[in-house]
Design a protein around this motif. Sequence first.
Motif, PDB file in Angstrom:
ATOM      1  N   ASP A   9       0.825  -1.209   0.000  1.00  0.00           N
ATOM      2  CA  ASP A   9       0.000   0.000   0.000  1.00  0.00           C
ATOM      3  C   ASP A   9       0.861   1.261   0.000  1.00  0.00           C
ATOM      4  N   TYR A  10       1.929   1.249   0.795  1.00  0.00           N
ATOM      5  CA  TYR A  10       2.829   2.401   0.866  1.00  0.00           C
ATOM      6  C   TYR A  10       3.468   2.671  -0.498  1.00  0.00           C
ATOM      7  N   LEU A  11       3.967   1.633  -1.138  1.00  0.00           N
ATOM      8  CA  LEU A  11       4.607   1.794  -2.441  1.00  0.00           C
ATOM      9  C   LEU A  11       3.627   2.342  -3.473  1.00  0.00           C
ATOM     10  N   GLN A  12       2.412   1.824  -3.488  1.00  0.00           N
ATOM     11  CA  GLN A  12       1.402   2.294  -4.438  1.00  0.00           C
ATOM     12  C   GLN A  12       1.016   3.740  -4.163  1.00  0.00           C
ATOM     13  N   THR A  17       8.837   2.327  -6.707  1.00  0.00           N
ATOM     14  CA  THR A  17       9.166   0.955  -7.082  1.00  0.00           C
ATOM     15  C   THR A  17       9.856   0.289  -5.892  1.00  0.00           C
ATOM     16  N   GLN A  18      10.000  -1.008  -5.979  1.00  0.00           N
ATOM     17  CA  GLN A  18      10.734  -1.731  -4.942  1.00  0.00           C
ATOM     18  C   GLN A  18      12.165  -1.201  -4.855  1.00  0.00           C
ATOM     19  N   SER A  19      12.766  -0.918  -6.005  1.00  0.00           N
ATOM     20  CA  SER A  19      14.134  -0.396  -6.033  1.00  0.00           C
ATOM     21  C   SER A  19      14.232   0.976  -5.399  1.00  0.00           C
ATOM     22  N   ASP A  20      13.253   1.833  -5.670  1.00  0.00           N
ATOM     23  CA  ASP A  20      13.234   3.171  -5.063  1.00  0.00           C
ATOM     24  C   ASP A  20      13.185   3.074  -3.545  1.00  0.00           C
ATOM     25  N   PHE A  21      12.298   2.221  -3.050  1.00  0.00           N
ATOM     26  CA  PHE A  21      12.142   2.071  -1.610  1.00  0.00           C
ATOM     27  C   PHE A  21      13.406   1.478  -0.991  1.00  0.00           C
ATOM     28  N   LYS A  28      18.865  -3.973  -0.194  1.00  0.00           N
ATOM     29  CA  LYS A  28      18.824  -4.457  -1.573  1.00  0.00           C
ATOM     30  C   LYS A  28      17.371  -4.606  -2.024  1.00  0.00           C
ATOM     31  N   PRO A  29      17.104  -4.360  -3.294  1.00  0.00           N
ATOM     32  CA  PRO A  29      15.738  -4.557  -3.812  1.00  0.00           C
ATOM     33  C   PRO A  29      15.215  -5.969  -3.578  1.00  0.00           C
ATOM     34  N   SER A  30      16.096  -6.951  -3.593  1.00  0.00           N
ATOM     35  CA  SER A  30      15.652  -8.331  -3.367  1.00  0.00           C
ATOM     36  C   SER A  30      15.077  -8.495  -1.959  1.00  0.00           C
ATOM     37  N   TRP A  35       9.992  -9.140   1.459  1.00  0.00           N
ATOM     38  CA  TRP A  35       8.966  -8.588   2.359  1.00  0.00           C
ATOM     39  C   TRP A  35       7.610  -8.565   1.676  1.00  0.00           C
ATOM     40  N   LEU A  36       7.593  -8.149   0.407  1.00  0.00           N
ATOM     41  CA  LEU A  36       6.323  -8.069  -0.321  1.00  0.00           C
ATOM     42  C   LEU A  36       5.705  -9.454  -0.525  1.00  0.00           C
ATOM     43  N   LYS A  37       6.531 -10.456  -0.680  1.00  0.00           N
ATOM     44  CA  LYS A  37       6.042 -11.823  -0.852  1.00  0.00           C
ATOM     45  C   LYS A  37       5.647 -12.456   0.481  1.00  0.00           C
TER      46      LYS A  37
END
Length: 65
Positions: A9-12, A17-21, A28-30, A35-37
């Motif tokens: 929700d925060y990202l949207q 993007t995951q990379s931005d966050f 790392k984006p991974s 976390w998202l998964k």
Amino acid sequence: MNFSKLLEDYLQTHSLTQSDFAKQIGVKPSQVNEWLKGKASPGYAIMKRILENTDEPAEYWFDIK
């Protein structure tokens, strides 16, 4: 609500993007992807960085109403 949904929700809401966050909080984006998964959640040190580097209060991230 679990952390993965709060993060999604925060990202949207902030058009991130995951990379931005990941860059914003110094991971790392991974890691953000895990976390998202729902495969992992941030520990204390990373949670502290999230709180310091986002505009949401602790109540948001810990789903306290």
